[in-house]
Each structure stands twice: as structure tokens, then as C-alpha cells.
Design a protein around this motif. Structure first.
Motif, mmCIF file in Angstrom:
data_model
loop_
_atom_site.group_PDB
_atom_site.id
_atom_site.type_symbol
_atom_site.label_atom_id
_atom_site.label_comp_id
_atom_site.label_asym_id
_atom_site.label_seq_id
_atom_site.Cartn_x
_atom_site.Cartn_y
_atom_site.Cartn_z
ATOM 1 N N PHE A 1 34.332 36.733 41.272
ATOM 2 C CA PHE A 1 34.234 35.929 42.487
ATOM 3 C C PHE A 1 35.387 34.938 42.607
ATOM 4 C CE2 PHE A 1 32.613 32.017 44.557
ATOM 5 C CZ PHE A 1 32.552 32.532 45.837
ATOM 6 N N GLY A 2 36.043 34.940 43.773
ATOM 7 C CA GLY A 2 37.148 34.027 44.026
ATOM 8 C C GLY A 2 38.474 34.467 43.451
ATOM 9 N N GLU A 3 38.449 35.494 42.601
ATOM 10 C CA GLU A 3 39.691 35.959 41.988
ATOM 11 C C GLU A 3 40.056 37.358 42.493
ATOM 12 O OE1 GLU A 3 41.660 34.367 39.852
ATOM 13 O OE2 GLU A 3 40.436 32.631 39.315
ATOM 14 N N LYS B 1 35.414 39.030 47.072
ATOM 15 C CA LYS B 1 34.725 38.067 47.919
ATOM 16 C C LYS B 1 33.247 38.405 47.881
ATOM 17 C CE LYS B 1 38.489 37.758 51.212
ATOM 18 N NZ LYS B 1 39.067 39.115 51.119
#
Ligand SMILES: [Zn+2]
Length: 119
Positions: free
Chosen positions: A67-69, A72
Motif C-alpha cells: 500500500f502506497g508503494e 493503491k
């Protein structure tokens, strides 16, 4: 010590999962490569990957979804049921997982799934 079927392969999958997760921020392509190896090792030895591991891999490019890397995450409602939708940043493939608390847990997550603990 009791023999476990596919023990070496489970060790290998575990190791590949760890390096895949470790490398994903630096090199998503390499992460996909390790993810692919994991799936192939499981397939070749007719083993099932643990759902917790399987849920973290993109079903198309087999990159680790972080998540976030590399992915989404959105929470959506579909037929009055909450689902978590993951979108891979590498190949834009969507993966949805049920998120309702009242939904039946997976068989592997139930108590009766554990027959014996071998150390
Ligand atoms: Zn992907």
C-alpha cells in the motif's frame, strides 16, 4: 522428526516471499520475478500458498502489492458487501478481496484446519 510433504518447497516459497517484499521498493521488476518463482514452485510441487501471502501478490504481474508503494487500495461496496480493491501500480490490474466481518472465514483460517503442529 516427522517428514512434511513439500517442506523444502515451503521454505523456498517463504524465502522468495521475503526477498520479493524486501526488493519491491527498489526494483518492482525483480519483485515480479521472485513472485513468479513462488507461484511456479507452488504449482510444480502441487502445494497451496498461504492465503495471506497469496493476497499480497498481483495476479497478473506477480509483483508484491504494498500500500502506497506499489499499489493503491480502495474500500468499495458491492451488493451490500464491503470489498477491498487493490490496484497494482505496475500493470493496473485490480484485485478485490472481501472485507466483511460477518463473512465466513476461509477454511484455512478456521481452527479445524490445523491437524497437527510439527516443529
Ligand atoms: Zn501487477
Amino acid at each position: 522428526m516427522k517428514k512434511v510433504q513439500g517442506n523444502d518447497s515451503f521454505h523456498r516459497i517463504n524465502y522468495l516471499y521475503q526477498i520479493s517484499k524486501h526488493i519491491v521498493k527498489i526494483n518492482p521488476t525483480l519483485s515480479s520475478y521472485y513472485g513468479n518463482l513462488m507461484v511456479n514452485v507452488a504449482k510444480k510441487n502441487v502445494l497451496k500458498m498461504h492465503p495471506d501471502i497469496k493476497r499480497q501478490i498481483c495476479k497478473k504481474c506477480r509483483c508484491i502489492l504494498l500500500f502506497g508503494e506499489t499499489a493503491k487500495m480502495k474500500i468499495k461496496t458491492k451488493n451490500k458487501q464491503k470489498i477491498v480493491e487493490w490496484t497494482c501500480n505496475t500493470c493496473s490490474t485490480k484485485k478485490s478481496l472481501p472485507a466483511s466481518k460477518d463473512k465466513d472465514p476461509l477454511w484455512l483460517e478456521r481452527d479445524e484446519a490445523v491437524v497437527e503442529v510439527i516443529n
